[in-house]
Design an enzyme around this catalytic site. Sequence first.
Site, PDB file in Angstrom:
ATOM      1  N   ASP A 156       0.827  -1.203   0.000  1.00 56.20           N
ATOM      2  CA  ASP A 156       0.000   0.000   0.000  1.00 56.20           C
ATOM      3  C   ASP A 156       0.866   1.260   0.000  1.00 56.20           C
ATOM      4  OD1 ASP A 156      -2.519   1.180  -0.077  1.00 56.20           O
ATOM      5  OD2 ASP A 156      -3.291  -0.065   1.554  1.00 56.20           O
ATOM      6  N   GLU A 191      -1.202   1.835  -5.116  1.00 59.81           N
ATOM      7  CA  GLU A 191      -0.961   3.277  -5.057  1.00 59.81           C
ATOM      8  C   GLU A 191      -2.204   4.045  -5.476  1.00 59.81           C
ATOM      9  OE1 GLU A 191      -0.517   6.757  -7.402  1.00 59.81           O
ATOM     10  OE2 GLU A 191      -0.681   4.746  -8.233  1.00 59.81           O
ATOM     11  N   TRP A 192      -3.281   3.306  -5.872  1.00 58.09           N
ATOM     12  CA  TRP A 192      -4.608   3.844  -6.195  1.00 58.09           C
ATOM     13  C   TRP A 192      -4.677   4.574  -7.532  1.00 58.09           C
ATOM     14  CZ3 TRP A 192      -2.729   6.710  -1.636  1.00 58.09           C
ATOM     15  CH2 TRP A 192      -2.591   5.861  -0.525  1.00 58.09           C
ATOM     16  N   GLY A 193      -3.641   4.447  -8.373  1.00 57.66           N
ATOM     17  CA  GLY A 193      -3.699   4.983  -9.723  1.00 57.66           C
ATOM     18  C   GLY A 193      -3.538   6.478  -9.847  1.00 57.66           C
ATOM     19  N   ASP A 214     -10.324   3.039  -3.400  1.00 53.92           N
ATOM     20  CA  ASP A 214     -10.982   1.803  -2.966  1.00 53.92           C
ATOM     21  C   ASP A 214     -12.416   1.700  -3.491  1.00 53.92           C
ATOM     22  OD1 ASP A 214      -8.660   1.487  -1.582  1.00 53.92           O
ATOM     23  OD2 ASP A 214      -9.561   1.585   0.413  1.00 53.92           O
TER      24      ASP A 214
END
Length: 409
Positions: A156, A191-193, A214
């Site tokens: 994460d 890294e959530w893009g 998320d």
Amino acid sequence: MLYQVPKIQKRFLSIMVLLAIVLNTKATPRDSLAPTPPMGFMTWNKYEENINEQLIRQIADKMATDGYAAAGYKYIFIDDAWQGGRDKRNNIIPDPKKFPSGMKALADYVHSRGLLLGIYSDAAQLTCAGYTGSYDFEEQDAKTFAEWGIDYLKYDYCHAPSDSAVAHKRYKEMGDALQNSGRKMALGICEWGQLNPEKWARQAGGSLWRISYDVRDMWKDIVKQGGMGILDIINIAEPLYTYAGPGHWLDMDMLIVGLDGKGGPSSDLGGIGCSYTEYQTQMSMWCMFASPLAMSHDILNENEATRRILLNKEIIAINQDALGNVARRINYPGTCRIYLRKLSGNRQALAIMNPSDKPQRLQFPLSIIGKEAQYTLKDVWENTTTRPQKTWKGTLQPHETKVFIVKAP
């Protein structure tokens, strides 16, 4: 009026797209770790911090004996909150109350059930939930994970600098550490893009990378507080198809199928639950885009509607197709969207999605599929086969997706 791109600009854009594809297809040493998208169960959405070794063993037993392992769901991904700090030698350790037998014993048990074990850490000193991270301990933690018998690391990016170059550096440090650990472990970059991981995550050692914040248990974001619904993530995935392929995948986050608005974090930010038509669309489009499939429902107390979606062999076969192609959207007017994905064996997968809140009647020429005079269409959800002449006609309910395996004569 539509803006017409000048020919010179078109050529330039084509060259730039081709260059991006060439650069992204350069093989890396870690491409063999996930030749097809990983499938399994992830603990976070249902159990959040309430995890322990007994629960993981129960999930392993369920997956091994109730059809999930046989269907391809091989991983159990232990998410955040397993950590118990570090010992006197700075070795990361599991929480002794949650995992009194230790992680190696748990990994051995999971492996004995024919499954693989994933674990979680963060590229900072603390994880998203405030537990011990791996920043500055990459090599030491990677060797510890290897000694335990871990097969996958979800890494994460909470509490880390919001800079793309720094993110690339930190993920590469862990990617290199895993490669040098003495054990084959896939790296999932989370890294959530937001820092364009499609441009660097593969070279940093990632087998897959998240493309969005998320997922929440909802069709789309209507409260505008940063939550991601099924349709929101589909919209993000659409233009990224050139970046994925065998060994490097777009991670669209967990499957929310069967959560019914009763999950933990997935119920935040408007996540009130979905219809099973919407859950089926999530499964359909995650498979069309070759996303990893990480279940997150109450697998120990599930209903048949959930199992019907998650264990459909033909939709899973699309996801796991060896060609590793990713669906692209076909330019066609109207409310409904049409996607095509090349499959092995000279076949294609065709998905038709109705993103609107009203039923839609659709008719389109089969020439958008190819030049054959006639095709055989196998409906993977209805288990029916048709041979339409020249056009496909049908009605889609709100948020419904139809998926077909297409074969030429």
